[in-house]
Design an enzyme around this catalytic site. Sequence first.
Site, PDB file in Angstrom:
ATOM      1  N   HIS A 465       0.835  -1.209   0.000  1.00 18.85           N
ATOM      2  CA  HIS A 465       0.000   0.000   0.000  1.00 18.85           C
ATOM      3  C   HIS A 465       0.870   1.259   0.000  1.00 18.85           C
ATOM      4  O   HIS A 465       0.704   2.142  -0.858  1.00 18.85           O
ATOM      5  CB  HIS A 465      -0.905  -0.013   1.245  1.00 18.85           C
ATOM      6  N   GLU A 466       1.788   1.343   0.957  1.00 17.95           N
ATOM      7  CA  GLU A 466       2.618   2.547   1.044  1.00 17.95           C
ATOM      8  C   GLU A 466       3.536   2.669  -0.166  1.00 17.95           C
ATOM      9  O   GLU A 466       3.825   3.780  -0.632  1.00 17.95           O
ATOM     10  CB  GLU A 466       3.437   2.544   2.338  1.00 17.95           C
ATOM     11  N   HIS A 469       1.757   4.421  -2.946  1.00 22.78           N
ATOM     12  CA  HIS A 469       1.869   5.882  -2.807  1.00 22.78           C
ATOM     13  C   HIS A 469       3.250   6.345  -3.295  1.00 22.78           C
ATOM     14  O   HIS A 469       3.363   7.358  -3.989  1.00 22.78           O
ATOM     15  CB  HIS A 469       1.727   6.284  -1.336  1.00 22.78           C
ATOM     16  N   HIS A 472       3.531   6.664  -6.928  1.00 29.31           N
ATOM     17  CA  HIS A 472       2.820   7.866  -7.383  1.00 29.31           C
ATOM     18  C   HIS A 472       3.770   9.071  -7.303  1.00 29.31           C
ATOM     19  O   HIS A 472       3.756   9.954  -8.181  1.00 29.31           O
ATOM     20  CB  HIS A 472       1.601   8.081  -6.491  1.00 29.31           C
TER      21      HIS A 472
END
Length: 675
Positions: A465-466, A469, A472
């Site tokens: 999940h992290e 990010h 991104h």
Amino acid sequence: MKDNPLLQPFNEAPFEQIKTDHFKPAIEQAIKAAKAEIETITSSTEATTFQNVIEALEFSGEQLDRITSIFFNLNSAETNEDIQRIAQEVSPWLTDFKNDLLLNETLFKKVDAVFQQQKELDLTSEQQMLLDKKYKAFVRNGANLSHEDKDALREIDKQLSKLSLTFGEHVLAETNRYELHITDEAKLSGLPEGTKEAAAQLAKSKDKEGWIFTLDYPSYVPFMKYADNRELRKELSIAFGAKGFHGDELDNQEIVLEITSLRHQRANLLGFDTHADFVLAERMAKSPQGVQNFLLDLLQKAKPAAIREFNELTDFAKELDQLPFLEKWDGAYYAEKLKKKRFNLDDEALKPYFRLENVINGVFTVAQKLFGLTFKQVDNIEVYHKEVKTYHVLDAEGEFVSLFYADFHPRPGKRGGAWMTSYKPQSIRDGNNDRPHVSIVCNFTKPTASKPSLLTFNEVTTLFHEFGHALHGMLANTTYPSLSGTSVYWDFVELPSQMLENWCYEPEALALFATHYETGEVIPTEYVEKIKASCNFHEGMQTLRQLSFGMLDMAWHGEDPGEVTNVKEHENSAFEQTKLYPDVNENCMSTSFAHIFQGGYSAGYYSYKWAEVLDADAFAYFQEEGIFNTEVSRKFKDFVLSQGGTVDPMELYVRFRGRKPDPNALLKRAGLLPG
């Protein structure tokens, strides 16, 4: 000033040269420099243009941004009393600086002049987005207010900056001061050997006999999941849920009431009914009613499944241990036993296949197969703690893409949870594509004397999940820093992160990294099938839990909090529709709900579920074409990851997917709808 490394030119953050007393003078000096840059814009007698106003404003204050990003990231990941004291001192300075800028009438006139002539300017779509964003920043932060109201706004903002810091300091102090000290080994019944070893190691480090458990997730979660001793589960659970709710010097109840009241006053000053109205005007959901409709629609579809699952769990506990009803400290314990019975799957049996180093290599390999990235660990980058790892990220042609920091384990100076952050944004200036420096910070299971760091499956998905990010941020490719990377609508920012979690459930991806830390054996097919089969286990209850957090957020920010005098009663009212377990009098979530009172999720917690709809629909596209399909990967990179906030998020999504998201994709994936 010459010996202050923060005031010398630097590319990578000079962590190892920085002393705590460097921060205040550096921030003070950087504020002066940024004010001088603004003065240059406002005092110019040249004709007003997009370049000499909007672009000049965009690239002003760069030194201040770099220094404060280092400082506030340290305040989250490696803080101490001195850093916290400085944060309380400099936050009002920074609030004043921001308001001096946004309430500067001369500057706003110039911004407004550019905004009014935009049709004649032949702007690119990115320039148009930047102009809109700058103009709205002034209007939404009081540029059109009277002098009296501007003064009121300044005072509110100053108070909010200090209250938010104090809230977080209280939660961290509460977490650090509690420990469950056990000296009787019989009380450890049910706990895995690795959990006991870590607790013994912690006790030894504190010169104590026995075992110590804390409120840090790697200690707290396995205790709640496996400890047979119900009274100790109760003690630990109540301690975890009572952070900021003891009526002492670390109590956050009054702070919650003050923050919500000030946010409401601020919204009213700016012409909005509530703080949520103010926030959501710049979100995909558009309005509090849009959020409420979204949450209630999901609630209606998830609640029957949640009630069915809860009743099933209650019956299971009754059958197993003659437990008359479930309390909150029973949920994880009996859910784990039921999961093991139903799927013959035990999280502890999976952990040997998820050595941290292997999972890191796994997420790197997934990024390589999807986006052509490679990660080269480097040891010549300065770090703020010896545990932090650093990497150069390269593209398929070997060109530098990003610097990447990774910090994985809990420490007394680190707040709980997991997050991605940035030390330097990507931007293009004078033809130079200045690449970003991004970081992820987590609180994963530590290695022990006999075992490496072995992750739970939940920690594996958190890492992915992290890292989503981080991708991104890494793959950003825009001109302007304020539109780069994760600078997107808050209910769109979770798409890349939640999207990447999907690969954790795919056999083809797991085969890349899930190998036994001792034997090297690839995770058995039967385990992969069980992971896949169990991925919707208690999905109804999990959905209800997330909805309850979103509803609590909206209860604080979607209405006038002026009548609220009792934090606990208001919270219970917000939880009424999602309640499954009996209430615990000693607990209150609001007083440690850092996402909305310390982080940036106020009136935005619904974003997690909102983005799940997008990610379920987006990943369905990968499943249709192949989870490592290069064409779909290219589209996701080009139309989502690299574009930042340069284009409306729904337009970006449609470019990627070819259509708007299917609202039922999430419900189908969660098993809450057939299909």
